[in-house]
Design an enzyme around this catalytic site. Structure first.
Site, PDB file in Angstrom:
ATOM      1  N   TYR A  16       0.844  -1.203   0.000  1.00 46.03           N
ATOM      2  CA  TYR A  16       0.000   0.000   0.000  1.00 46.03           C
ATOM      3  C   TYR A  16       0.881   1.256   0.000  1.00 46.03           C
ATOM      4  O   TYR A  16       0.678   2.174  -0.795  1.00 46.03           O
ATOM      5  CB  TYR A  16      -0.933  -0.033   1.212  1.00 46.03           C
ATOM      6  N   GLU A  38     -11.412   5.584   4.881  1.00 47.64           N
ATOM      7  CA  GLU A  38     -10.764   6.326   5.970  1.00 47.64           C
ATOM      8  C   GLU A  38     -11.728   6.513   7.129  1.00 47.64           C
ATOM      9  O   GLU A  38     -11.340   6.412   8.290  1.00 47.64           O
ATOM     10  CB  GLU A  38     -10.263   7.688   5.473  1.00 47.64           C
ATOM     11  N   TRP A  46      -5.106   1.655  10.398  1.00 49.74           N
ATOM     12  CA  TRP A  46      -5.366   1.624   8.963  1.00 49.74           C
ATOM     13  C   TRP A  46      -5.139   0.215   8.423  1.00 49.74           C
ATOM     14  O   TRP A  46      -5.840  -0.237   7.529  1.00 49.74           O
ATOM     15  CB  TRP A  46      -4.504   2.655   8.241  1.00 49.74           C
TER      16      TRP A  46
END
Length: 186
Positions: A16, A38, A46
């Site tokens: 990522y 988000e 995350w």
């Protein structure tokens, strides 16, 4: 180890970081999807959401705003049992509310992307970080955007989460100066 990649060794997070995070994103639907994801990580890591990303895509019609905006309370009931997503009803409902806000922003500004990019004068802002310890987590721009998004029905997007989104979507370049994955700016 790349200091810019938050000290992680997790291959999902590294991929990522190396290929998605901080690369300028201009597609309105892709920006909506990232912002919706988000909002799901508020209070969580995350990485937790990254590992559930495919399930969220399946649950929310790949974040097609048209389909998400039409979701009902019954759809949310179904999602409370959907595998591998966070079962927080208010967070799930927030995505539906955000999809509705997406269309109002499109109506008011012509495009969701133009609206978001207007906060940085349509150019990525390079934060020029030298070391990971230089990173900040919020600023006035993120605080203002968070307030403005709330007016459109966006929820679970406080200033810190919005700042994280600005970094992830490449509106802010938060890669360290030494990072080999730092975007090239004009």
């Amino acid at each position: 180890m790349n200091e810019c990649a938050f000290g992680t060794k997790d291959p999902i997070y590294l991929d990522y970081h190396d290929h998605v995070w901080g690369q300028p994103l201009y597609d309105s639907k892709a920006l909506f999807k990232l912002l919706a994801l988000e909002s799901q990580h508020a209070g969580l890591s995350w990485l937790t959401i990254l590992k559930k990303k495919a399930s969220y895509e399946e649950a929310f019609y790949n974040f097609e705003p048209e389909k998400v905006a039409r979701m009902t309370d019954e759809d949310i009931d179904r999602l409370m049992e959907f595998p591998n997503i966070v079962h927080n009803r208010k967070k799930l409902e927030a995505i539906v509310s955000q999809a509705k806000g997406y269309f109002q922003i499109e109506k008011d500004y012509g495009s969701f992307s133009d609206y978001l990019w207007s906060y940085v004068n349509h150019q990525p802002i390079d934060l020029h970080y030298q070391h990971a310890s230089d990173r900040i987590t919020v600023d006035e721009r993120a605080t203002q955007l968070s307030k403005d998004l709330k007016k459109y029905g966006f929820k679970f997007l406080g200033p810190v989460t919005v700042f994280s989104f600005l970094e992830a979507a490449g509106l802010y370049d938060a890669h360290l100066e030494s990072c080999p994955y730092k975007p090239k700016h004009k």
